[in-house]
Scaffold this active site. Structure first.
Site, short mmCIF file in Angstrom:
data_model
loop_
_atom_site.label_atom_id
_atom_site.label_comp_id
_atom_site.label_asym_id
_atom_site.label_seq_id
_atom_site.Cartn_x
_atom_site.Cartn_y
_atom_site.Cartn_z
N GLY A 22 34.94 15.97 48.19
CA GLY A 22 35.51 17.24 48.67
C GLY A 22 36.69 17.12 49.62
CB SER A 150 38.23 15.37 32.00
OG SER A 150 39.63 15.34 31.74
CE1 TYR A 163 38.36 10.55 35.18
CE2 TYR A 163 39.39 11.23 33.12
CZ TYR A 163 38.97 11.52 34.41
OH TYR A 163 39.18 12.78 34.92
CB ILE A 196 44.04 20.38 38.20
CG1 ILE A 196 43.05 20.91 37.14
CG2 ILE A 196 44.04 21.23 39.46
CD1 ILE A 196 43.34 22.28 36.60
P1 NDP Z 1 41.25 13.32 43.31
O1 NDP Z 1 41.35 11.86 43.04
O2 NDP Z 1 42.47 14.05 43.72
O3 NDP Z 1 40.10 13.61 44.36
C1 NDP Z 1 38.84 13.04 44.18
C2 NDP Z 1 38.21 12.86 45.54
O4 NDP Z 1 37.00 12.10 45.33
C3 NDP Z 1 39.09 12.05 46.47
O5 NDP Z 1 39.01 12.54 47.78
C4 NDP Z 1 38.49 10.66 46.34
O6 NDP Z 1 38.73 9.84 47.47
C5 NDP Z 1 37.03 11.00 46.22
N1 NDP Z 1 36.28 9.86 45.71
C6 NDP Z 1 36.68 8.94 44.80
N2 NDP Z 1 35.75 8.01 44.65
C7 NDP Z 1 34.74 8.33 45.50
C8 NDP Z 1 33.49 7.72 45.82
N3 NDP Z 1 33.12 6.58 45.24
N4 NDP Z 1 32.71 8.31 46.72
C9 NDP Z 1 33.08 9.46 47.33
N5 NDP Z 1 34.25 10.06 47.08
C10 NDP Z 1 35.06 9.50 46.18
O7 NDP Z 1 40.65 13.96 41.95
P2 NDP Z 1 40.83 15.43 41.37
O8 NDP Z 1 40.72 16.40 42.45
O9 NDP Z 1 42.02 15.45 40.50
O10 NDP Z 1 39.58 15.52 40.39
C11 NDP Z 1 38.35 16.11 40.76
C12 NDP Z 1 37.43 16.09 39.55
O11 NDP Z 1 38.06 16.77 38.47
C13 NDP Z 1 37.17 14.66 39.04
O12 NDP Z 1 35.86 14.58 38.55
C14 NDP Z 1 38.17 14.50 37.93
O13 NDP Z 1 37.78 13.52 36.98
C15 NDP Z 1 38.19 15.90 37.35
N6 NDP Z 1 39.41 16.21 36.63
C16 NDP Z 1 40.61 16.35 37.27
C17 NDP Z 1 41.76 16.66 36.56
C18 NDP Z 1 43.08 16.87 37.21
O14 NDP Z 1 44.05 17.15 36.49
N7 NDP Z 1 43.24 16.78 38.50
C19 NDP Z 1 41.74 16.78 35.09
C20 NDP Z 1 40.42 16.61 34.52
C21 NDP Z 1 39.31 16.33 35.27
P3 NDP Z 1 39.97 8.80 47.38
O15 NDP Z 1 41.19 9.65 47.26
O16 NDP Z 1 39.89 8.03 48.65
O17 NDP Z 1 39.72 7.97 46.15
#
Ligand code: NDP
Length: 257
Positions: A22, A150, A163, A196
């Protein structure tokens, strides 16, 4: 981005909502949106600095959400963080399995270590978080779980084989949880975002307007999509307004055809 205010759901006031990943990206919009509904939001992220900054920002707009630094691939740590949410208010009402990592790599470079790491962050935690939540929710006879898939496996986006495999598996996971838990009043759905334009996506892939234009040209709605578009769907699925919806994929991609 639309100028319309977020929809409001009276039943989300005071509900306990747990959001993984989050701190940034879509997750930050989810935390902000649920907080704005008056929900009691607990969120975890591996990015402690980002999580604390978001918590502090939202604290100026009412009760602060609770941020817990947590690596969701560490299942005992994830369960402990979720137990904190369960211990608040009336217990955990809504689980949002948002955390993920879409680091791209050529097919030939993927090692067994990469395979395990990618599955852990994109699939394993969604299962164990849901399993943990269901243990509590079934005792109360209600709950809503939202997994994150996704549209990438359907296109498919390149250099994302593992992925994409995880995200395709989210469909089966979601339907299975919905089937097993429906009789206990627990719903489980998946949101499948399209492109997104989060800060990470803009930094890595959509680095200039031509890349953005090429993407939006694939959408029926040729506009940039943002985390708020996804948050609107998550609010709907968390609320009792969607009480008849379970075992479904909800695509938020502007209509990629
Ligand atoms: P981001 O990478 O922008 O954000 C994901 C967040 O999760 C980051 O704060 C990240 O931290 C954190 N995170 C990653 N690994 C871990 C972990 N092991 N434990 C706890 N937190 C973790 O992703 P999005 O906001 O783009 O995506 C959110 C969801 O939507 C995901 O499931 C993604 O697969 C899905 N999605 C997104 C799309 C897009 O276009 N944005 C398209 C399709 C699906 P850190 O940055 O430090 O890694």
């Amino acid at each position: 981005m639309t100028d319309t205010p977020l929809a409001r759901y009276a039943d989300l006031v005071g509900r306990t909502v747990f959001v993984s990943g989050g701190a940034t990206g879509i997750g930050a919009d989810l935390v902000t949106a649920f907080h704005g509904q008056g929900a009691d939001v607990v969120f975890v992220d591996i990015d402690a600095e980002g999580g604390e900054a978001l918590r502090d920002r939202l604290a100026s707009q009412g009760d602060a959400p609770l941020f817990l630094p947590c690596d969701v691939t560490d299942t005992p740590a994830l369960r402990e963080a979720m137990a904190t949410a369960e211990g608040r208010g009336g217990g955990l009402d809504v689980l949002i399995n948002n955390a993920g990592n879409d680091t791209r790599m050529p097919l030939g470079d993927v090692t067994e270590g990469d395979w395990a790491r990618i599955l852990d962050v994109n699939l394993k935690h969604q299962f164990f978080a849901a399993q943990t939540a269901c243990g509590w929710m079934r005792a109360r006879g209600r709950g809503s779980i939202v997994n994150f898939g996704s549209v990438a496996p359907e296109i498919p986006v390149g250099n994302l084989a593992v992925y994409n495999a995880c995200k395709a598996a989210v469909r089966g996971l979601t339907r299975s949880i919905a089937k097993d838990m429906g009789g206990h009043g627990i719903r489980c759905n998946a949101i499948l975002p399209g492109a997104i334009l989060t800060p990470r996506q803009r930094a890595l892939w959509y680095t200039d307007q031509s890349a953005i234009d090429a993407m939006t040209a694939l959408q029926c709605l040729p506009r940039e999509l943002c985390g708020r578009d996804v948050a609107e769907m998550a609010l709907f699925l968390a609320s009792d307004v969607s009480a008849a919806c379970t075992a479904q994929d909800f695509i938020v991609d502007g209509g990629i055809v």
